[in-house]
Scaffold this motif. Structure first.
Motif, PDB file in Angstrom:
ATOM      1  N   PRO A   2     -14.837   2.937 -13.245  1.00  0.00           N
ATOM      2  CA  PRO A   2     -15.958   2.770 -14.153  1.00  0.00           C
ATOM      3  C   PRO A   2     -16.454   4.102 -14.689  1.00  0.00           C
ATOM      4  O   PRO A   2     -16.406   5.125 -14.014  1.00  0.00           O
ATOM      5  CB  PRO A   2     -17.032   2.112 -13.271  1.00  0.00           C
ATOM      6  N   ASN A   3     -16.910   4.082 -15.917  1.00  0.00           N
ATOM      7  CA  ASN A   3     -17.486   5.289 -16.504  1.00  0.00           C
ATOM      8  C   ASN A   3     -18.810   5.587 -15.833  1.00  0.00           C
ATOM      9  O   ASN A   3     -19.684   4.745 -15.761  1.00  0.00           O
ATOM     10  CB  ASN A   3     -17.694   5.071 -18.005  1.00  0.00           C
ATOM     11  N   GLU A 249     -23.966  -1.314 -11.600  1.00  0.00           N
ATOM     12  CA  GLU A 249     -23.835  -0.323 -12.658  1.00  0.00           C
ATOM     13  C   GLU A 249     -22.463   0.347 -12.639  1.00  0.00           C
ATOM     14  O   GLU A 249     -21.959   0.796 -13.673  1.00  0.00           O
ATOM     15  CB  GLU A 249     -24.936   0.735 -12.561  1.00  0.00           C
ATOM     16  N   ALA A 250     -21.850   0.414 -11.471  1.00  0.00           N
ATOM     17  CA  ALA A 250     -20.520   0.996 -11.367  1.00  0.00           C
ATOM     18  C   ALA A 250     -19.438   0.064 -11.894  1.00  0.00           C
ATOM     19  O   ALA A 250     -18.284   0.466 -12.000  1.00  0.00           O
ATOM     20  CB  ALA A 250     -20.225   1.371  -9.913  1.00  0.00           C
ATOM     21  N   GLY A 251     -19.802  -1.185 -12.209  1.00  0.00           N
ATOM     22  CA  GLY A 251     -18.845  -2.085 -12.838  1.00  0.00           C
ATOM     23  C   GLY A 251     -18.388  -3.262 -12.010  1.00  0.00           C
ATOM     24  O   GLY A 251     -17.327  -3.837 -12.275  1.00  0.00           O
ATOM     25  N   TRP A 252     -19.184  -3.669 -11.012  1.00  0.00           N
ATOM     26  CA  TRP A 252     -18.765  -4.793 -10.164  1.00  0.00           C
ATOM     27  C   TRP A 252     -18.541  -6.045 -11.003  1.00  0.00           C
ATOM     28  O   TRP A 252     -19.374  -6.407 -11.841  1.00  0.00           O
ATOM     29  CB  TRP A 252     -19.810  -5.074  -9.088  1.00  0.00           C
ATOM     30  N   LYS A 253     -17.439  -6.717 -10.753  1.00  0.00           N
ATOM     31  CA  LYS A 253     -17.092  -7.953 -11.453  1.00  0.00           C
ATOM     32  C   LYS A 253     -17.515  -9.142 -10.603  1.00  0.00           C
ATOM     33  O   LYS A 253     -16.922  -9.396  -9.550  1.00  0.00           O
ATOM     34  CB  LYS A 253     -15.590  -8.001 -11.720  1.00  0.00           C
ATOM     35  N   PRO A 254     -18.537  -9.889 -11.018  1.00  0.00           N
ATOM     36  CA  PRO A 254     -19.019 -11.008 -10.202  1.00  0.00           C
ATOM     37  C   PRO A 254     -17.933 -12.059  -9.981  1.00  0.00           C
ATOM     38  O   PRO A 254     -17.069 -12.289 -10.829  1.00  0.00           O
ATOM     39  CB  PRO A 254     -20.173 -11.576 -11.038  1.00  0.00           C
ATOM     40  N   GLY A 255     -18.008 -12.684  -8.821  1.00  0.00           N
ATOM     41  CA  GLY A 255     -17.107 -13.783  -8.517  1.00  0.00           C
ATOM     42  C   GLY A 255     -15.699 -13.373  -8.161  1.00  0.00           C
ATOM     43  O   GLY A 255     -14.807 -14.229  -8.045  1.00  0.00           O
ATOM     44  N   LEU A 332      -5.740  -5.178  -4.045  1.00  0.00           N
ATOM     45  CA  LEU A 332      -7.075  -4.666  -4.345  1.00  0.00           C
ATOM     46  C   LEU A 332      -7.437  -4.895  -5.806  1.00  0.00           C
ATOM     47  O   LEU A 332      -6.707  -4.482  -6.707  1.00  0.00           O
ATOM     48  CB  LEU A 332      -7.130  -3.171  -4.032  1.00  0.00           C
ATOM     49  N   THR A 333      -8.574  -5.515  -6.043  1.00  0.00           N
ATOM     50  CA  THR A 333      -9.018  -5.768  -7.409  1.00  0.00           C
ATOM     51  C   THR A 333      -9.818  -4.574  -7.941  1.00  0.00           C
ATOM     52  O   THR A 333     -10.004  -3.570  -7.242  1.00  0.00           O
ATOM     53  CB  THR A 333      -9.904  -7.019  -7.463  1.00  0.00           C
ATOM     54  N   SER A 334     -10.316  -4.729  -9.151  1.00  0.00           N
ATOM     55  CA  SER A 334     -11.136  -3.659  -9.738  1.00  0.00           C
ATOM     56  C   SER A 334     -12.394  -3.402  -8.927  1.00  0.00           C
ATOM     57  O   SER A 334     -12.955  -2.299  -8.971  1.00  0.00           O
ATOM     58  CB  SER A 334     -11.508  -4.014 -11.177  1.00  0.00           C
ATOM     59  N   ASN A 335     -12.857  -4.388  -8.164  1.00  0.00           N
ATOM     60  CA  ASN A 335     -14.059  -4.177  -7.358  1.00  0.00           C
ATOM     61  C   ASN A 335     -13.823  -3.184  -6.222  1.00  0.00           C
ATOM     62  O   ASN A 335     -14.765  -2.544  -5.743  1.00  0.00           O
ATOM     63  CB  ASN A 335     -14.578  -5.510  -6.813  1.00  0.00           C
ATOM     64  N   TYR A 336     -12.576  -3.047  -5.798  1.00  0.00           N
ATOM     65  CA  TYR A 336     -12.265  -2.012  -4.807  1.00  0.00           C
ATOM     66  C   TYR A 336     -12.536  -0.632  -5.401  1.00  0.00           C
ATOM     67  O   TYR A 336     -13.060   0.261  -4.724  1.00  0.00           O
ATOM     68  CB  TYR A 336     -10.808  -2.141  -4.380  1.00  0.00           C
ATOM     69  N   ARG A 337     -12.188  -0.446  -6.679  1.00  0.00           N
ATOM     70  CA  ARG A 337     -12.439   0.840  -7.338  1.00  0.00           C
ATOM     71  C   ARG A 337     -13.945   1.101  -7.438  1.00  0.00           C
ATOM     72  O   ARG A 337     -14.371   2.256  -7.433  1.00  0.00           O
ATOM     73  CB  ARG A 337     -11.810   0.867  -8.728  1.00  0.00           C
ATOM     74  N   VAL A 338     -14.735   0.048  -7.537  1.00  0.00           N
ATOM     75  CA  VAL A 338     -16.192   0.218  -7.558  1.00  0.00           C
ATOM     76  C   VAL A 338     -16.669   0.752  -6.213  1.00  0.00           C
ATOM     77  O   VAL A 338     -17.538   1.628  -6.146  1.00  0.00           O
ATOM     78  CB  VAL A 338     -16.887  -1.110  -7.910  1.00  0.00           C
ATOM     79  N   TYR A 348     -12.802   4.607   3.753  1.00  0.00           N
ATOM     80  CA  TYR A 348     -14.156   4.086   3.578  1.00  0.00           C
ATOM     81  C   TYR A 348     -14.131   2.744   2.851  1.00  0.00           C
ATOM     82  O   TYR A 348     -14.721   1.759   3.307  1.00  0.00           O
ATOM     83  CB  TYR A 348     -14.984   5.093   2.790  1.00  0.00           C
ATOM     84  N   ALA A 349     -13.470   2.688   1.698  1.00  0.00           N
ATOM     85  CA  ALA A 349     -13.511   1.479   0.880  1.00  0.00           C
ATOM     86  C   ALA A 349     -12.862   0.300   1.589  1.00  0.00           C
ATOM     87  O   ALA A 349     -13.363  -0.839   1.528  1.00  0.00           O
ATOM     88  CB  ALA A 349     -12.840   1.739  -0.471  1.00  0.00           C
TER      89      ALA A 349
END
Length: 373
Positions: A2-3, A249-255, A332-338, A348-349
């Motif tokens: 995320p930006n 704000e970091a870009g979490w994708k709900p669901g 790992l989905t994009s939420n892992y990057r968050v 940690y993640a």
């Protein structure tokens, strides 16, 4: 990734690029390594002059003159902070080779003590956690897991005086603009009514239950308990709401789950899924992750989803094998990057995601009365 217009908190904690490149998360309040403090001629006078040189900028940013003068009077350089900063582990920011050896880290960070305490809080704070999830899209179990990993569910938050640490780090000069901004942000918190005794944290300035930098608090702190004040130092509800706001704000994708355990066939061609990309931030951490494929594409390659709930077949995911071939892997989905945005370490993640899922699983597997015990 995320930006981001602000640095992650948990740092954040360490802040030097080599530390971010390491695969192990930094503790919230590390002990400074042994060694002599840097010697600076006329250090006291030079440090005092430097701090006073910040006064015009602080006042231009709205700090009350009386606040600046009162809080900087007698402020001294802290050599212990510099020893901690310079003593961080580091290395070339290149792709690391070999497995991470995640299993020992998991055993110490996703242990029964973390799970049991998390389960109690998950049950007792269920209404708040559900509300925060409705408002942010971030699962309460993930916010709770970060709370547990960052400060042991509030049991340790650091004892360094933030203003002194930021002044020392800014004076040192390696990241002067960053720490000058945090020094001024700390003064803004004091102008808001917080005291120096409250504003304690790690040597690098991460503070409160979520281990936020002061600038992050000013951007994102949430009043989660409805008392009119966002208090991340003593209010669990405020801390959890603020963590959820950070991840949103970091870009979490709900669901969407953060990831799921998976098994990899013995004959899997790992070279075929290497990512051609180089992350501009903590590249050694991201180099561990494969290129993106949909869950359906991973399944077609023989990868089997071994956990629950798994991401939808159309969801993009990357693969990591933190303990090498033949051991548990993760998609790992994009939420892992968050989560990496909060603290850029695969150790940690992964531990955040695994702990969150285990707390929720054990809570759901027992009656509410038992979960509270």
């Amino acid at each position: 990734m995320p930006n981001r217009s602000f640095l992650p908190l948990a740092l954040l904690i360490a802040l030097t690029p080599p530390a971010f490149a390491q695969e192990q998360a930094s503790p919230s309040d590390p002990q400074a390594p042994a060694g002599a403090a840097p010697e600076v001629p006329n250090a006291d006078a030079l440090f005092t002059a430097f701090v006073q040189s910040l006064r015009p900028r602080a006042l231009a940013e709205g700090i009350k003159p009386a606040t600046f003068d009162r809080e900087t009077a007698g402020l001294t350089f802290n050599p212990r902070v510099i020893r901690a900063d310079r003593g961080q582990p580091g290395g070339p920011a290149t792709a690391a080779q070999g497995p991470l050896d995640f299993a020992p880290y998991r055993r110490s960070h996703v242990d029964q003590a973390h799970i049991v305490k998390g389960r109690r809080l998950y049950n007792s704070l269920a209404d708040n956690l559900a509300r925060f999830e409705r408002e942010t899209g971030v699962p309460g179990k993930v916010a709770l897991s970060i709370f547990g990993e960052e400060t042991g569910y509030g049991s340790f938050t650091g004892s360094y005086d933030l203003l002194r640490s930021f002044a020392t780090l800014a004076y040192d000069g390696r990241r002067r603009e960053l720490f000058t901004a945090e020094f001024i942000a700390t003064l803004k918190l004091i102008d808001k009514g917080f005291t120096r005794d409250e504003l304690k944290g790690s040597w690098a300035g991460a503070t409160g239950y979520p281990q936020f930098l002061p600038s992050t608090y000013l951007r994102l702190a949430i009043d989660g308990d409805g008392d009119g004040k966002a208090d991340i130092w003593t209010s669990t509800a405020d801390a959890l709401a603020s963590i959820a706001a950070y991840l949103r704000e970091a870009g979490w994708k709900p669901g969407t789950p953060w990831g799921v355990a998976a098994t990899v066939p013995n004959d899997f061609n790992r070279d075929s899924v290497k990512s051609p990309l180089v992350s501009p931030r903590c590249p050694r951490v991201h180099a561990r992750l494969s290129r993106w494929l949909t869950i359906a594409e991973w399944k077609a390659k023989g990868i089997m989803v071994a956990g629950f709930p798994g991401p939808a077949d159309g969801e993009l995911a990357s693969l990591i094998e933190p303990d090498g071939p033949g051991q548990t892997a993760y998609l790992l989905t994009s939420n892992y990057r968050v989560i990496l945005d909060y603290n850029c370490s695969n150790f940690y993640a992964l531990s955040i995601g695994v702990l969150a899922d285990e707390v929720a699983r054990q809570t759901q597997a027992m009656p509410a009365a038992d979960a509270a015990n």
